[in-house]
Design a protein around this motif. Structure first.
Motif, PDB file in Angstrom:
ATOM      1  N   GLY A  16       0.796  -1.218   0.000  1.00 44.42           N
ATOM      2  CA  GLY A  16       0.000   0.000   0.000  1.00 44.42           C
ATOM      3  C   GLY A  16       0.823   1.259   0.000  1.00 44.42           C
ATOM      4  O   GLY A  16       0.438   2.272  -0.616  1.00 44.42           O
ATOM      5  N   ILE A  17       1.969   1.262   0.683  1.00 42.55           N
ATOM      6  CA  ILE A  17       2.830   2.441   0.721  1.00 42.55           C
ATOM      7  C   ILE A  17       3.316   2.768  -0.686  1.00 42.55           C
ATOM      8  O   ILE A  17       3.285   3.925  -1.127  1.00 42.55           O
ATOM      9  N   VAL A  18       3.762   1.754  -1.400  1.00 43.43           N
ATOM     10  CA  VAL A  18       4.229   1.941  -2.779  1.00 43.43           C
ATOM     11  C   VAL A  18       3.091   2.444  -3.663  1.00 43.43           C
ATOM     12  O   VAL A  18       3.264   3.372  -4.460  1.00 43.43           O
ATOM     13  N   ASN A  19       1.914   1.841  -3.516  1.00 39.43           N
ATOM     14  CA  ASN A  19       0.781   2.229  -4.357  1.00 39.43           C
ATOM     15  C   ASN A  19       0.405   3.697  -4.161  1.00 39.43           C
ATOM     16  O   ASN A  19       0.108   4.411  -5.126  1.00 39.43           O
ATOM     17  N   VAL A  20       0.401   4.158  -2.917  1.00 40.94           N
ATOM     18  CA  VAL A  20       0.083   5.559  -2.635  1.00 40.94           C
ATOM     19  C   VAL A  20       1.108   6.480  -3.285  1.00 40.94           C
ATOM     20  O   VAL A  20       0.753   7.486  -3.919  1.00 40.94           O
ATOM     21  N   ALA A  21       2.392   6.152  -3.144  1.00 40.38           N
ATOM     22  CA  ALA A  21       3.445   6.995  -3.701  1.00 40.38           C
ATOM     23  C   ALA A  21       3.381   7.049  -5.226  1.00 40.38           C
ATOM     24  O   ALA A  21       3.539   8.119  -5.829  1.00 40.38           O
ATOM     25  N   VAL A  22       3.132   5.899  -5.849  1.00 35.88           N
ATOM     26  CA  VAL A  22       3.051   5.855  -7.313  1.00 35.88           C
ATOM     27  C   VAL A  22       1.852   6.670  -7.804  1.00 35.88           C
ATOM     28  O   VAL A  22       1.951   7.425  -8.780  1.00 35.88           O
ATOM     29  N   CYS A  26       2.297  10.015 -10.272  1.00 34.58           N
ATOM     30  CA  CYS A  26       1.658  10.060 -11.592  1.00 34.58           C
ATOM     31  C   CYS A  26       0.713  11.262 -11.704  1.00 34.58           C
ATOM     32  O   CYS A  26       0.727  11.985 -12.709  1.00 34.58           O
ATOM     33  N   LEU A  27      -0.119  11.480 -10.694  1.00 36.42           N
ATOM     34  CA  LEU A  27      -1.068  12.585 -10.758  1.00 36.42           C
ATOM     35  C   LEU A  27      -0.371  13.939 -10.693  1.00 36.42           C
ATOM     36  O   LEU A  27      -0.807  14.898 -11.340  1.00 36.42           O
ATOM     37  N   GLN A  28       0.699  14.034  -9.930  1.00 37.69           N
ATOM     38  CA  GLN A  28       1.440  15.295  -9.867  1.00 37.69           C
ATOM     39  C   GLN A  28       2.079  15.621 -11.209  1.00 37.69           C
ATOM     40  O   GLN A  28       2.032  16.766 -11.672  1.00 37.69           O
ATOM     41  N   LEU A  47       5.034   2.434 -15.697  1.00 40.77           N
ATOM     42  CA  LEU A  47       3.908   3.350 -15.520  1.00 40.77           C
ATOM     43  C   LEU A  47       4.398   4.765 -15.238  1.00 40.77           C
ATOM     44  O   LEU A  47       3.872   5.736 -15.804  1.00 40.77           O
ATOM     45  N   LEU A  48       5.402   4.898 -14.390  1.00 41.31           N
ATOM     46  CA  LEU A  48       5.942   6.222 -14.091  1.00 41.31           C
ATOM     47  C   LEU A  48       6.467   6.886 -15.355  1.00 41.31           C
ATOM     48  O   LEU A  48       6.243   8.092 -15.581  1.00 41.31           O
ATOM     49  N   PRO A 161      -4.218   5.656 -11.341  1.00 47.20           N
ATOM     50  CA  PRO A 161      -3.572   5.381 -12.641  1.00 47.20           C
ATOM     51  C   PRO A 161      -3.048   3.952 -12.742  1.00 47.20           C
ATOM     52  O   PRO A 161      -2.711   3.498 -13.829  1.00 47.20           O
ATOM     53  N   ARG A 162      -2.977   3.242 -11.606  1.00 38.36           N
ATOM     54  CA  ARG A 162      -2.493   1.858 -11.620  1.00 38.36           C
ATOM     55  C   ARG A 162      -3.546   0.853 -12.072  1.00 38.36           C
ATOM     56  O   ARG A 162      -3.215  -0.305 -12.387  1.00 38.36           O
TER      57      ARG A 162
END
Length: 368
Positions: A16-22, A26-28, A47-48, A161-162
Motif C-alpha cells: 500500500g505504501i508503494v501504491n500511494v506513492a506511485v 503520476c497525478l502530480q 507506468l511512471l 492510474p495503476r
C-alpha cells in the motif's frame, strides 16, 4: 513545483505504501509538476515513465557500504534535480533526506503509514508529517510528534492510474456463498481469526467457501491452520493477484480482520466493487468505512464476533443486499484526485511560507 518521492522500491506486490506513492507521482506529473522517484526499482517504472516521472535507482539496503553509496548517489540526484519538495514514504528515505539536506534548498515531507512500527517515530524528522488517518495522527501525537507538524490525508484509490475502471473488470466464477479477503499473509492481518470464524460459519452454511488472496511470510502457518479444520477443502489460498477486482466483484462478503491497519487501500476497492464488508474496529478502518455506515465493524482478534457478523449477513438475503448497497454510498471522497489535492496543499503550505519569508529550505522557518 519540483518534487522527489523517495521509497525503498516500486514493486507491484500489493504494498500500500508503494501504491500511494506511485499514484501521487503520476497525478502530480499529469498536473504539470516536475516529478521524480528515487527507489531500488520495480514493475511500476514503466507506468511512471508513461506519466513523465523520472526514476532514479538507488539501493537503500541497510548495510554500511550500500548506505554510503546511496548517500553519495542521493546528493548527486538532488544537485541535478533541485527539488522544492522531497516526500519520503519509508523510514530509510526520511533519514537519508533529512541527514543530507545541508546545502540543499528543499522542504521535507513524510507520510506515516504503519505507525505501529517503532521506527515510524523517525518520520518526525520531516517538516510536515502526513498521517493517513485521524487515528494515525492521534497515535503519532502520543508518541511525541508535534501536532503542528501533522496533517491528515486519508488514503483513497478510486480512479488510480495503476488500475482500470471497475466496469472493465469481470467477476470471477467463485463458489457461493463466497467470503473473501485481500491482504498480506501476516499475523497482524487477522487471517487466523478469519479462518477460525469461517470454520464456525460453515457449520450452518456448508456450501460456503473462503478465498484468501495475498502472499506473505506467515502463509504456511495459515495453510497449516486451514488444513487442520474440518472445512479445509472450502478454504482457498489464491496467492498474490495484481488485479484482485475479480474477487471483490464476485464475493458475497469481503472481510478485513486486521489487528492493526492505518488506512487500508483495499477497503475503497471493496466498496467500489459493491461487496458487503465486515472489518475490525481498529486504527483507520472505521474512517475508511464511514464509521460503520459502509461496513459492519467487529472487535479485533475475536473470531466469535466475526463469525456472528458473517452469519447475520448470510442468514438474511435482504440484510446482505442492504450492506452491499451501503458499501457503495459516499464513494467520492475515496478518489485519488482528493488525495492528490490535499497532499499538494501540504506542499504549498511549506513552499509558499519559504517564498514569503525568503528562507527556502530552512527547517526553523518551515516548522512554524
Amino acid at each position: 513545483m519540483r518534487i522527489i518521492h523517495i521509497l525503498n522500491h516500486i514493486q507491484e506486490i500489493g504494498n500500500g505504501i508503494v501504491n500511494v506513492a506511485v499514484d501521487l507521482a503520476c497525478l502530480q506529473a499529469k498536473s504539470g509538476d516536475d516529478v521524480a522517484v528515487i527507489s531500488a526499482g520495480g514493475e511500476y517504472e514503466k507506468l511512471l515513465h508513461q506519466f513523465g516521472v523520472k526514476h532514479y535507482a538507488i539501493d537503500q539496503s541497510r548495510q554500511p557500504i550500500k548506505m554510503m553509496k546511496a548517500a553519495i548517489a542521493y546528493r548527486e540526484i538532488v544537485r541535478e534535480f533541485q527539488p522544492d519538495i522531497v516526500h519520503a514514504h519509508m523510514m530509510t528515505g526520511v533519514v537519508l533526506a533529512s541527514s543530507l539536506r545541508w546545502g540543499n534548498r528543499y522542504n521535507l515531507v513524510a507520510t506515516v503509514h504503519n505507525e505501529f512500527q517503532r521506527s515510524s517515530i523517525l518520520m518526525g524528522l520531516a517538516d510536515r508529517v502526513i498521517a493517513v488517518s485521524k487515528a494515525v495522527k492521534n497515535s503519532m501525537v502520543k508518541r511525541g510528534i508535534p501536532e503542528r507538524k501533522l496533517r491528515v490525508v486519508r488514503n483513497g484509490t478510486l480512479d488510480s492510474p495503476r488500475t482500470r475502471q471497475i466496469s472493465d473488470y469481470q467477476p470471477l466464477n467463485l463458489q457461493h456463498p463466497a467470503i473473501a479477503t485481500v491482504a498480506g499473509m501476516y499475523q497482524r492481518k487477522g487471517i487466523a481469526e478469519l479462518i477460525a470464524a469461517f470454520e464456525e460459519v460453515a457449520k450452518n452454511f456448508p456450501a460456503a467457501h473462503l478465498y484468501l488472496v495475498g502472499n506473505g511470510p506467515d502463509k504456511e502457518i495459515f495453510e497449516s491452520q486451514a488444513q487442520a479444520t474440518s472445512v479445509s477443502n472450502q478454504i482457498h489460498f489464491e496467492g498474490f493477484q495484481s488485479e484482485p477486482q475479480g474477487y471483490l466483484l464476485a464475493c458475497d462478503i469481503f472481510v478485513l480482520a486486521s489487528h492493526r491497519d492505518p488506512c487500508p487501500l483495499v477497503l475503497s476497492e471493496a466498496r467500489e466493487a459493491g461487496a458487503a464488508i465486515v472489518a475490525t474496529e481498529v486504527d483507520g478502518i472505521p474512517e475508511a468505512l464511514d464509521y460503520g455506515k459502509a461496513g459492519m465493524l467487529v472487535p479485533a482478534q475475536d473470531s466469535q464476533k466475526l463469525a456472528e457478523a458473517l452469519t447475520k449477513l448470510l442468514t438474511n438475503a435482504d440484510t446482505l443486499q442492504e450492506w452491499k448497497q451501503r458499501s457503495q454510498d459516499n464513494l467520492e471522497w475515496l478518489n485519488v484526485a482528493r488525495v492528490h489535492q490535499e497532499t499538494l496543499a501540504v506542499y504549498e503550505e511549506l513552499w509558499l511560507a519559504d517564498r514569503i519569508l525568503n528562507g527556502r529550505g530552512n527547517p526553523a522557518i518551515t516548522e512554524s
